[in-house]
Motif scaffolding. Structure first.
Motif, short mmCIF file in Angstrom:
data_model
loop_
_atom_site.label_atom_id
_atom_site.label_comp_id
_atom_site.label_asym_id
_atom_site.label_seq_id
_atom_site.Cartn_x
_atom_site.Cartn_y
_atom_site.Cartn_z
N ALA A 123 -21.06 4.64 113.60
CA ALA A 123 -19.72 5.06 113.77
C ALA A 123 -19.80 6.17 114.88
CB ALA A 123 -19.26 5.73 112.55
N TYR A 124 -21.02 6.97 114.88
CA TYR A 124 -21.20 8.14 116.18
C TYR A 124 -21.45 7.25 117.44
CZ TYR A 124 -23.11 11.78 118.93
OH TYR A 124 -23.57 12.44 119.68
N ASP B 110 -25.99 1.08 110.10
CA ASP B 110 -24.70 0.79 109.80
C ASP B 110 -24.24 1.56 108.74
OD1 ASP B 110 -22.37 -0.40 108.93
OD2 ASP B 110 -23.21 -2.52 108.90
N HIS B 111 -23.07 2.53 109.04
CA HIS B 111 -22.67 3.65 108.32
C HIS B 111 -21.83 2.87 107.12
CE1 HIS B 111 -19.45 2.43 110.82
NE2 HIS B 111 -18.75 2.89 110.03
N SER B 112 -21.66 1.59 107.05
CA SER B 112 -20.68 1.01 106.04
C SER B 112 -21.52 0.62 104.80
CB SER B 112 -19.70 -0.24 106.48
OG SER B 112 -20.55 -0.89 107.12
N ALA C 89 -24.01 12.62 108.53
CA ALA C 89 -22.82 11.99 107.94
C ALA C 89 -21.70 12.19 108.87
CB ALA C 89 -22.54 12.80 106.80
N TRP C 90 -21.26 10.76 109.08
CA TRP C 90 -20.13 10.48 110.03
C TRP C 90 -19.71 9.15 109.88
CZ3 TRP C 90 -16.08 12.70 112.17
CH2 TRP C 90 -15.61 12.36 113.07
N GLY C 91 -18.39 8.92 108.88
CA GLY C 91 -17.86 7.63 108.90
C GLY C 91 -18.18 6.82 107.56
N SER D 251 -26.73 7.44 99.13
CA SER D 251 -27.78 8.16 100.14
C SER D 251 -28.14 9.45 99.20
CB SER D 251 -27.08 8.69 101.50
OG SER D 251 -26.75 7.30 102.28
N ALA D 252 -27.54 10.07 98.61
CA ALA D 252 -27.74 11.29 97.77
C ALA D 252 -28.76 11.12 96.86
CB ALA D 252 -26.58 11.91 97.31
#
Length: 182
Positions: free
Chosen positions: A8-9, A25-27, A42-44, A53-54
């Motif tokens: 997304a960046y 892939d951020h999705s 973290a973006w998107g 992720s956490a």
């Protein structure tokens, strides 16, 4: 050091000796082969991907959010020992411009003007000089208007001088007391 950058960046990823930047892939959740990452950008990412992720990125040393407010990243539940850096200041210009555009569109009745345009109607009340307040009490110009910015952080303090340059009297409401700007 491995840094995960979401697709997304759209900016340029730097080249730094000893740092491996991996575009993911951020999705979807981070692939198994990248769970050793030490930095997550973290973006998107949707909330469920951030929560995953956490839980699964156990080597993290930093989460770099490109968000002005880190609330979604904090809510994901990263361990307290992992610092979360915000993107305060990154979006001041574009968000202030957007807010100013929306304010101007509303006070100059652009939604109504567009509806009138579709029906080929010219409303003389929507053009030319306008009073500070319309007959129904709505503000029609920023000149001498009182404007309150709710949330007077970096974006609000970037928006204020834009509004003031058009004659508005600006008051900001912030989390902490104090004078801002001039």
């Amino acid at each position: 050091m491995k840094v995960l950058v979401p697709k997304a960046y759209r900016g340029k990823v730097p080249v730094i000796d000893g740092v491996e930047f991996v575009t993911i892939d951020h999705s979807v959740p981070v692939p198994e082969e990248h769970l050793d990452a030490e930095v997550l950008v973290a973006w998107g990412q949707p909330a469920d991907v951030l929560r995953d992720s956490a839980e699964r990125l156990t080597n993290l040393k930093l989460v770099q959010a490109f968000l002005a407010g880190p609330d979604p990243v904090v809510a994901a539940g990263f361990p307290v020992e992992v610092p979360i850096a915000t993107g305060v200041g990154l979006h001041d210009g574009p968000v202030s411009e957007h807010a100013l555009g929306m304010i101007l569109a509303l006070i100059r009745h652009l939604p109504r003007a567009l509806q009138n345009q579709e029906s080929r109607y010219w409303d003389p009340k929507l053009s030319g000089a306008m009073k500070l307040r319309a007959d129904d009490g709505r503000v029609t110009t920023l000149n001498d208007a009182n404007v309150t910015i709710w949330g007077y952080g970096s974006i609000g303090s970037t928006l204020a001088p834009l509004l003031q340059s058009l004659g508005a009297k600006v008051t900001g409401a912030a989390r902490t007391a104090g004078e801002r700007g001039e």
